[in-house]
Design a protein around this motif. Structure first.
Motif, short mmCIF file in Angstrom:
data_model
loop_
_atom_site.label_atom_id
_atom_site.label_comp_id
_atom_site.label_asym_id
_atom_site.label_seq_id
_atom_site.Cartn_x
_atom_site.Cartn_y
_atom_site.Cartn_z
N ILE A 1 60.20 94.97 -39.35
CA ILE A 1 59.55 93.67 -39.58
C ILE A 1 60.42 92.84 -40.53
CG2 ILE A 1 57.44 92.53 -40.33
CD1 ILE A 1 57.24 94.35 -37.81
N GLU B 1 57.48 99.01 -36.58
CA GLU B 1 56.68 99.38 -35.41
C GLU B 1 57.66 99.83 -34.34
OE1 GLU B 1 54.59 95.86 -34.29
OE2 GLU B 1 56.42 94.73 -33.85
N VAL C 1 58.57 97.72 -43.43
CA VAL C 1 57.46 97.99 -42.51
C VAL C 1 58.02 97.95 -41.09
CG1 VAL C 1 55.23 97.17 -41.66
CG2 VAL C 1 55.77 97.03 -44.11
N ARG D 1 51.95 98.19 -36.77
CA ARG D 1 52.89 98.19 -37.89
C ARG D 1 52.48 99.24 -38.91
NH1 ARG D 1 53.92 91.70 -39.13
NH2 ARG D 1 54.70 91.18 -37.03
N TYR D 2 53.49 99.92 -39.50
CA TYR D 2 53.17 100.92 -40.52
C TYR D 2 54.28 100.96 -41.56
CZ TYR D 2 56.03 104.02 -37.49
OH TYR D 2 57.02 104.58 -36.71
N ASN E 1 58.87 106.80 -40.78
CA ASN E 1 59.45 105.64 -41.47
C ASN E 1 59.90 106.05 -42.86
OD1 ASN E 1 60.20 103.23 -42.55
ND2 ASN E 1 58.22 102.20 -42.31
#
Length: 414
Positions: free
Chosen positions: A376, A330, A328, A346-347, A323
């Motif tokens: 997100i 996923e 954010v 989620r990261y 990422n």
């Protein structure tokens, strides 16, 4: 070695010819140093020297001797008091082999440490050539036993040999330094015989997965062939750059099958030769590395190996997404044959999540996977390429960049 021995018959002793052969020598407690001066460069480009002194050194000798045509065995023990050793040796390396194993492979075992040492046993040439091996001792005790002639003769010969050594102890101690050249020659001959056997226990193709070798393009870092390095200009954090090996090095300096290494330089920091070694195969794969840390303490990891040809789907046993976008995220991996999926949590930015396709129920070798990315509070879209599952210990890594409504997730090296 020939010694004058005698066999007792009544009040007389009959001269007895005997020939001795030393089979092996065992040295114990070599880690009990009194002083140790590690190997250091001496004169010339390849000469090393060092000194060590021990408190004492137990020695065991095994051998055989021929007495009146009969072969018998002997075992001897000696305790050397305050032994010291000065050594000098020439160490020459095979640059290609050094390129193959430098780093974690070379550190993995004594055999791999010796792997790059130049040796040509068929021509009696060793890259580890002992030029000086000077031994000194202050005193020693000696005892010898013989077997194979019967109890009486065994005891008699053992006593005679022990007596000969003890009577000549002062001469033996004084003679040891003069055996420098001879002992160095024996050591070099032993190295020439044993070095290929030790090296054979550390072939890089065994220690490094076959799937890693074979790259014609390197992503993220500069590349260094073992003889002809080429540097990329510096680039900032969260950026990547690629280099084509064939253009970075002249075609005369790199050939198919040659080992190549990536080298990193943190500006105002340290240089680092990156693991693992790759093997050059034109128009094959792109190898991608990711570096993280600080200028003086960082590491670069191989994160992706994928085909250079965009029409060829990468085969991998792990799928990762970095990422580098402003949100954010996923992602999920979908088996297009079964419809089964596996999703990450989620990261945030500057983190990576991975999925192993085999963890999706019903997955078979060769199944095709699509990666669905969700920003997100933004849109959902797929990565730029699909992946074929293969149990090959390789990773295919994507990198996402952009904003919640305008981003892309591209395969590293593609």
């Amino acid at each position: 070695l020939d010694f004058p021995l005698h066999i007792p018959v009544g009040h007389w002793k009959i001269p007895l010819p005997a020939h001795f052969t030393l089979i092996n020598i065992t040295l114990s407690d070599l880690d009990d140093f009194k002083t140790l001066h590690p190997a250091r460069f001496l004169s010339g480009n390849f000469t090393w020297g060092g000194d060590l002194a021990l408190r004492e050194l137990p020695v065991t000798l095994r051998g055989k001797m021929v007495v009146l045509g009969k072969e018998v065995s002997f075992d001897a023990t000696a305790q050397l008091a305050a032994p010291s050793l000065h050594f000098e040796l020439i160490a020459a390396f095979n640059r290609t082999k050094l390129c193959e194993v430098w780093g974690s492979v070379m550190d993995s075992s004594p055999s791999c440490l010796l792997w790059p040492m130049m040796v040509q046993p068929e021509e009696d040439i060793s890259g580890l050539n002992v030029t000086s091996l000077r031994v000194n001792v202050s005193d020693f005790t000696f005892n010898l036993t013989v077997s194979g002639l019967g109890s009486f003769l065994n005891d008699e010969l053992g006593k005679q040999l022990t007596s000969i050594v003890n009577k000549n102890k002062a001469n033996i101690i004084a003679m040891l330094p003069s055996l420098d050249a001879r002992m160095a020659g024996v050591a070099t001959s032993g190295i020439l015989e044993t070095l290929p056997k030790l090296q054979s226990q550390c072939h890089p193709s065994v220690l490094q997965p076959d799937t890693i070798v074979g790259g014609s393009q390197l992503d993220v870092l500069n590349v260094q062939g073992c003889a002809y390095p080429t540097m990329l200009p510096g680039f900032d954090v969260d950026q990547s750059k690629c280099m084509d090996v064939s253009s970075a090095m002249s075609t005369s300096s790199v050939e198919e099958g040659d080992p190549i290494r990536a080298r990193a330089h943190a500006v105002a920091g340290i240089h680092k030769l990156v693991d693992p070694a790759l093997r050059y195969v034109p128009n094959s794969n792109a190898a991608s590395f990711e570096c993280s840390g600080t200028t003086l303490a960082y590491h670069c990891d191989l994160v992706s190996v994928v085909p250079v040809d965009p029409n060829v789907l990468p085969r991998a046993s792990k799928i990762c997404v970095i990422n580098h976008a402003g949100f954010v995220m996923e992602f999920s991996a979908e088996n297009t044959r079964t419809g089964g999926q596996k999703a990450t949590g989620r990261y945030p930015i500057d983190q990576t999540q991975c999925i192993e396709p085999v963890s999706v129920d019903g997955t078979r070798e060769g199944d095709q996977f699509k990666m669905h990315v969700h920003a997100i509070l933004g849109k959902r879209q797929d990565t730029t390429r699909d992946i074929l599952y293969a149990n090959n210990n390789l990773t295919a890594t994507f990198e996402c960049r952009g904003t919640t409504l305008d981003y892309s997730c591209k395969l590293l090296g593609a």
